[in-house]
Enzyme design. Structure first.
Site, PDB file in Angstrom:
ATOM      1  N   GLN A 141      44.457  48.707  33.541  1.00  0.00           N
ATOM      2  CA  GLN A 141      44.059  48.329  34.906  1.00  0.00           C
ATOM      3  C   GLN A 141      45.199  48.466  35.909  1.00  0.00           C
ATOM      4  O   GLN A 141      44.962  48.493  37.116  1.00  0.00           O
ATOM      5  CB  GLN A 141      43.521  46.889  34.934  1.00  0.00           C
ATOM      6  CG  GLN A 141      42.223  46.716  34.178  1.00  0.00           C
ATOM      7  CD  GLN A 141      41.718  45.296  34.279  1.00  0.00           C
ATOM      8  OE1 GLN A 141      42.113  44.431  33.499  1.00  0.00           O
ATOM      9  NE2 GLN A 141      40.865  45.028  35.254  1.00  0.00           N
ATOM     10  N   HIS A 164      36.530  41.034  26.457  1.00  0.00           N
ATOM     11  CA  HIS A 164      36.470  41.862  27.665  1.00  0.00           C
ATOM     12  C   HIS A 164      37.766  42.665  27.825  1.00  0.00           C
ATOM     13  O   HIS A 164      37.738  43.865  28.098  1.00  0.00           O
ATOM     14  CB  HIS A 164      36.222  40.935  28.869  1.00  0.00           C
ATOM     15  CG  HIS A 164      36.281  41.581  30.215  1.00  0.00           C
ATOM     16  ND1 HIS A 164      35.211  41.563  31.092  1.00  0.00           N
ATOM     17  CD2 HIS A 164      37.270  42.247  30.860  1.00  0.00           C
ATOM     18  CE1 HIS A 164      35.547  42.212  32.206  1.00  0.00           C
ATOM     19  NE2 HIS A 164      36.797  42.625  32.093  1.00  0.00           N
ATOM     20  N   GLU A 165      38.908  41.995  27.602  1.00  0.00           N
ATOM     21  CA  GLU A 165      40.200  42.672  27.793  1.00  0.00           C
ATOM     22  C   GLU A 165      40.459  43.706  26.691  1.00  0.00           C
ATOM     23  O   GLU A 165      40.984  44.789  26.962  1.00  0.00           O
ATOM     24  CB  GLU A 165      41.349  41.655  27.847  1.00  0.00           C
ATOM     25  CG  GLU A 165      41.251  40.606  28.964  1.00  0.00           C
ATOM     26  CD  GLU A 165      40.963  41.189  30.340  1.00  0.00           C
ATOM     27  OE1 GLU A 165      41.336  42.347  30.612  1.00  0.00           O
ATOM     28  OE2 GLU A 165      40.325  40.472  31.142  1.00  0.00           O
ATOM     29  N   GLY A 220      42.291  37.296  33.239  1.00  0.00           N
ATOM     30  CA  GLY A 220      42.704  38.271  32.235  1.00  0.00           C
ATOM     31  C   GLY A 220      42.982  39.609  32.886  1.00  0.00           C
ATOM     32  O   GLY A 220      42.419  39.918  33.946  1.00  0.00           O
ATOM     33  N   CYS A 222      35.342  41.508  36.863  1.00  0.00           N
ATOM     34  CA  CYS A 222      36.503  42.293  36.451  1.00  0.00           C
ATOM     35  C   CYS A 222      37.319  42.609  37.698  1.00  0.00           C
ATOM     36  O   CYS A 222      36.746  42.964  38.733  1.00  0.00           O
ATOM     37  CB  CYS A 222      36.022  43.584  35.787  1.00  0.00           C
ATOM     38  SG  CYS A 222      37.354  44.641  35.213  1.00  0.00           S
ATOM     39  N   LEU A 223      38.644  42.484  37.577  1.00  0.00           N
ATOM     40  CA  LEU A 223      39.498  42.756  38.743  1.00  0.00           C
ATOM     41  C   LEU A 223      39.406  44.226  39.167  1.00  0.00           C
ATOM     42  O   LEU A 223      39.724  44.557  40.299  1.00  0.00           O
ATOM     43  CB  LEU A 223      40.952  42.380  38.441  1.00  0.00           C
ATOM     44  CG  LEU A 223      41.211  40.869  38.250  1.00  0.00           C
ATOM     45  CD1 LEU A 223      42.656  40.615  37.851  1.00  0.00           C
ATOM     46  CD2 LEU A 223      40.857  40.093  39.523  1.00  0.00           C
ATOM     47  N   HIS A 253      38.805  46.905  27.434  1.00  0.00           N
ATOM     48  CA  HIS A 253      39.552  47.751  28.381  1.00  0.00           C
ATOM     49  C   HIS A 253      40.479  48.721  27.637  1.00  0.00           C
ATOM     50  O   HIS A 253      40.667  49.852  28.065  1.00  0.00           O
ATOM     51  CB  HIS A 253      40.422  46.890  29.309  1.00  0.00           C
ATOM     52  CG  HIS A 253      39.721  46.402  30.539  1.00  0.00           C
ATOM     53  ND1 HIS A 253      39.232  47.245  31.513  1.00  0.00           N
ATOM     54  CD2 HIS A 253      39.459  45.151  30.986  1.00  0.00           C
ATOM     55  CE1 HIS A 253      38.694  46.526  32.495  1.00  0.00           C
ATOM     56  NE2 HIS A 253      38.812  45.252  32.194  1.00  0.00           N
TER      57      HIS A 253
HETATM   58 NI    NI Z   1      38.163  43.629  33.352  1.00  0.00          NI
END
Ligand code: NI
Length: 170
Positions: free
Chosen positions: A50, A134-135, A45, A92-93, A138
């Protein structure tokens, strides 16, 4: 085009994003780039902030070992959450190589706009439910480490600051 992923701490990861008013070529391009960036990372995701785009756009694909199922959600909104909760070891990226258990509703119903401008609705369960929540977080400037205690959060933040200093020197 693969875009650079911002690493925590970054002020853009703490800010609420703007709704998408209409599907422009800029939005279509952003979504395409985000999918490419997510698959390349690799991740399941990715949210627009991000990559530094302050728009309510997320992409996901939680399918493993099967044909890909890329999803693009514009202005996603949770319209129902189960009382049942589940715990996942989240990552998380924007917070590479750090994982922590986060408890969230096990199932959620989400409404969003697709790339054709049409309204979609779907229930997500399992890993998909965790990922979509989660997304969406963000888009409101919230990270999974915000669910942790202050000590654990500070420890992870310090590690990320160190990682950013090392990357800046490299
Ligand atoms: Ni994340």
């Amino acid at each position: 085009m693969i875009r650079a992923i911002l690493i925590h701490p970054d002020p853009r990861l703490k800010k609420p994003c703007d709704p998408v008013a209409e599907v422009t070529s800029e939005i279509t391009e952003l979504a395409r780039d985000m999918l490419e960036t997510m698959y390349d990372a690799p991740g399941i995701g990715l949210a627009a902030p991000q990559v530094g785009a302050m728009k309510r756009v997320i992409v996901m694909d939680c399918i493993k070992d099967a044909p890909p199922e890329p999803m693009v959600l514009l202005n996603p909104q949770v319209i129902w959450s189960s009382e049942d909760q589940s715990t996942y070891d989240e990552g998380c990226l924007s917070i590479p190589d750090q994982y922590a258990e986060v408890k969230r509703p096990a199932s959620v119903k989400v409404r969003w706009m697709d790339l054709d401008g049409a309204t979609q609705e779907r229930q997500f369960d399992g890993l998909w439910a965790t990922c979509v929540q989660h997304e969406i977080d963000h888009l409101d400037g919230k990270l999974f480490i915000d669910y942790l205690g202050p000590l654990k959060r500070q420890m992870i933040t310090r590690k990320m600051e160190k990682l950013k200093r090392e990357r800046a020197r490299a």
